[in-house]
Design a protein around this motif. Sequence first.
Motif, PDB file in Angstrom:
ATOM      1  N   CYS A   1     -12.770  21.897 -11.567  1.00  0.00           N
ATOM      2  CA  CYS A   1     -13.657  22.115 -12.704  1.00  0.00           C
ATOM      3  C   CYS A   1     -13.091  23.216 -13.595  1.00  0.00           C
ATOM      4  O   CYS A   1     -12.369  24.095 -13.123  1.00  0.00           O
ATOM      5  CB  CYS A   1     -15.051  22.520 -12.234  1.00  0.00           C
ATOM      6  SG  CYS A   1     -15.844  21.274 -11.209  1.00  0.00           S
TER       7      CYS A   1
ATOM      8  N   SER B   1      -9.865  18.446 -15.830  1.00  0.00           N
ATOM      9  CA  SER B   1     -11.046  19.168 -15.374  1.00  0.00           C
ATOM     10  C   SER B   1     -12.250  18.818 -16.241  1.00  0.00           C
ATOM     11  O   SER B   1     -12.121  18.489 -17.409  1.00  0.00           O
ATOM     12  CB  SER B   1     -10.795  20.674 -15.389  1.00  0.00           C
ATOM     13  OG  SER B   1     -10.684  21.142 -16.717  1.00  0.00           O
ATOM     14  N   ARG B   2     -13.389  18.880 -15.617  1.00  0.00           N
ATOM     15  CA  ARG B   2     -14.636  18.559 -16.330  1.00  0.00           C
ATOM     16  C   ARG B   2     -15.209  19.786 -16.981  1.00  0.00           C
ATOM     17  O   ARG B   2     -15.012  20.870 -16.613  1.00  0.00           O
ATOM     18  CB  ARG B   2     -15.688  18.028 -15.354  1.00  0.00           C
ATOM     19  CG  ARG B   2     -15.205  16.853 -14.575  1.00  0.00           C
ATOM     20  CD  ARG B   2     -16.293  16.345 -13.646  1.00  0.00           C
ATOM     21  NE  ARG B   2     -15.809  16.539 -12.287  1.00  0.00           N
ATOM     22  CZ  ARG B   2     -16.530  17.011 -11.294  1.00  0.00           C
ATOM     23  NH1 ARG B   2     -17.762  17.372 -11.489  1.00  0.00           N
ATOM     24  NH2 ARG B   2     -16.057  17.121 -10.100  1.00  0.00           N
TER      25      ARG B   2
END
Length: 121
Positions: free
Chosen positions: A26, A120-121
């Motif tokens: 993330c 990545s979010r």
Amino acid sequence: MPGGIGLVDRKTALACWRASPGAPICAEHSEAEIFYRLAAGRVCYCPAREALYFTDSPHLQVAELLQLAFRGLGRNPGIEQLHLDLHGLFRGAHRVAIGSRDADAVLIALRLAGVQVEISR
């Protein structure tokens, strides 16, 4: 071999990578956390930071692939070596700045070379 097991061959490295690709990365993770989740043949692109994180391996030279991709775009990548400690003794991942306009071309080039790209979010 005294002091270690020696080089790991490509077949074994790929088997280990496929067996445990790791948890999703993330954008909130620190650079040290991102490093611990990387593996040979796996890179992480953080759009919020406009940065790509990777480690090099004798079996898959990601830095070399990035040099070729950026050369095709007429740019110089400026790859940085990150360290896990404040004194710069323990090398971590590498980081390269990739703007949003170049990201798609570079990430596609890495995927075509067999690199697993995680965004990545």
